[in-house]
Design an enzyme around this catalytic site. Sequence first.
Site, PDB file in Angstrom:
ATOM      1  N   HIS A 163     156.916  87.809  39.910  1.00 29.11           N
ATOM      2  CA  HIS A 163     156.632  88.609  38.711  1.00 29.11           C
ATOM      3  C   HIS A 163     155.707  89.770  39.071  1.00 29.11           C
ATOM      4  CE1 HIS A 163     156.392  89.019  34.233  1.00 29.11           C
ATOM      5  NE2 HIS A 163     155.371  89.787  34.608  1.00 29.11           N
ATOM      6  N   HIS A 217     155.271  94.468  38.716  1.00 33.35           N
ATOM      7  CA  HIS A 217     155.691  95.726  38.097  1.00 33.35           C
ATOM      8  C   HIS A 217     155.523  96.839  39.129  1.00 33.35           C
ATOM      9  CE1 HIS A 217     156.124  94.315  33.895  1.00 33.35           C
ATOM     10  NE2 HIS A 217     155.274  93.385  34.310  1.00 33.35           N
ATOM     11  N   GLN A 243     160.908  97.496  28.218  1.00 36.43           N
ATOM     12  CA  GLN A 243     159.486  97.239  28.032  1.00 36.43           C
ATOM     13  C   GLN A 243     158.982  97.598  26.640  1.00 36.43           C
ATOM     14  OE1 GLN A 243     157.214  98.203  31.432  1.00 36.43           O
ATOM     15  NE2 GLN A 243     155.252  97.747  30.510  1.00 36.43           N
ATOM     16  N   HIS A 263     159.544  88.476  29.705  1.00 31.76           N
ATOM     17  CA  HIS A 263     158.170  88.418  29.219  1.00 31.76           C
ATOM     18  C   HIS A 263     158.258  87.724  27.862  1.00 31.76           C
ATOM     19  CE1 HIS A 263     157.595  91.465  32.255  1.00 31.76           C
ATOM     20  NE2 HIS A 263     156.309  91.610  31.961  1.00 31.76           N
ATOM     21  N   GLU A 316     153.680  86.686  25.417  1.00 31.93           N
ATOM     22  CA  GLU A 316     152.450  87.116  26.084  1.00 31.93           C
ATOM     23  C   GLU A 316     151.494  87.637  25.013  1.00 31.93           C
ATOM     24  OE1 GLU A 316     150.780  89.860  29.773  1.00 31.93           O
ATOM     25  OE2 GLU A 316     152.740  90.298  28.917  1.00 31.93           O
ATOM     26  N   ASP A 353     151.817  89.983  38.997  1.00 32.62           N
ATOM     27  CA  ASP A 353     151.969  90.808  37.809  1.00 32.62           C
ATOM     28  C   ASP A 353     151.655  92.274  38.089  1.00 32.62           C
ATOM     29  OD1 ASP A 353     152.571  91.498  35.231  1.00 32.62           O
ATOM     30  OD2 ASP A 353     150.930  90.423  34.287  1.00 32.62           O
ATOM     31  N   TRP A 405     147.406  98.228  33.496  1.00 34.01           N
ATOM     32  CA  TRP A 405     146.929  96.959  32.951  1.00 34.01           C
ATOM     33  C   TRP A 405     145.834  96.310  33.791  1.00 34.01           C
ATOM     34  CZ3 TRP A 405     151.972  98.565  33.129  1.00 34.01           C
ATOM     35  CH2 TRP A 405     152.595  98.761  31.895  1.00 34.01           C
TER      36      TRP A 405
END
Length: 424
Positions: free
Chosen positions: A57, A59, A152, A210, A213, A309, A315
Amino acid sequence: MAIDLLVRGVTLPTGGRVDIAVGEGKILGVEPAIDAEAGEILDYSGCLVSPPFVDPHFHMDATLSHGIPRVNRSGTLLEGIQLWGELKPLLTHEAVRQRALSYCDWAAAMGLLAIRTHVDVCDDRLIGIEALSQVRSEVRGYIDLQLVAFPQDGLYRSPNARDNLLRALDIGADVVGGIPHFERTMEEGRRSVSDLCGIASERGLMVDMHCDETDDPLSRHIEQLACESQRLGMHGMVTGSHLTSMHSMDNYYVSKLLPMIREAGVSVISNPLVNIIVQGQHDSYPKRRGLTRVPEMIKEGILVGWGQDCVLDPWYSLGSAEMLDVALMGLHLAQMTSESDMRKCFDMVTTENAKIMRLDDYGLEVGASASFVVLDAADPVEAIRLRPDRLLVVAKGKIIARRQRVRSELRIPGRPESVDRRRG
């Protein structure tokens, strides 16, 4: 078959010292003592050998973009999403490609040789998918890269997301993604799960969403995901990522939910480094940890892995390609500190994640792809504790990274001995 590389004296994660013989990209032998000639012989006696680290997982379209055009000052998930919306118009194919290749260099040096990355498809230009498809080809000799077509901004919330997702799958995305809790309503979220699973089933693709979350205990899209996996016969092909709402769900409901997830063959990925930051932001005290029910899921027989992640993106302003950091944070948050639990956490960044990604030819068995990493540690627990140097990284039969073993000395006045104190 000729032996190209012979690695002597390494310790398996399960215990036992072996030699590993490599030839033509495959593991030819894993035995206590291999008496044979080889193109290169390396002695790492007493060091831990592991199959490659695996991150299911990530990005990669956003990685290494921290500070562009600004930083996430609140540290919240929602500000990160807002910031990503500001960054997307600034993306170029070459910038995404170069940042991704830089991250892949980090990963290769750390023995992280398989990554599943979610790629935003809500930008009509599909820059992320096109750039990372090129990166996938460029790194395929040493990293297995899976691309998730990820709407997303919401499959229905973003006007062209569904059409763009289908285009991304036609370009060559490997996995169908989703984000049901970010749709405008719970009902639209539920429908998006069914819609996306149907698309994946028709194309014979895996699903990784996802899912929930959020800190809202009423976000229960994992229930629909398990239902669709069961209905469509997708056992072993569906993953729910994050599932953080479960930390606040009613215990009776969870006692019903966990068997459903197991029976449907849905795997779970928890992302402790990032979720400990972005979850619980509305809490005063007590403050929730932002982690799903990992130990309970493992006890139930659900396949669970740890994911990285984010690294240096909207983030998360920290991070690296160090999956042992992920395991270390995960075992702390999940309170998995028994010997067997800590070894399980090591498996959750190696073999368990490989199962989630359905990787072929993975492992330290004869006939598997010759991809492995030698660490300056004695066993998996010590590896998590020390996050040691990677002494050797072999990818598909080729040495791609190596480092000299360093001996450190500590000399205390009044004590004559000289020792390495790291291992206590």
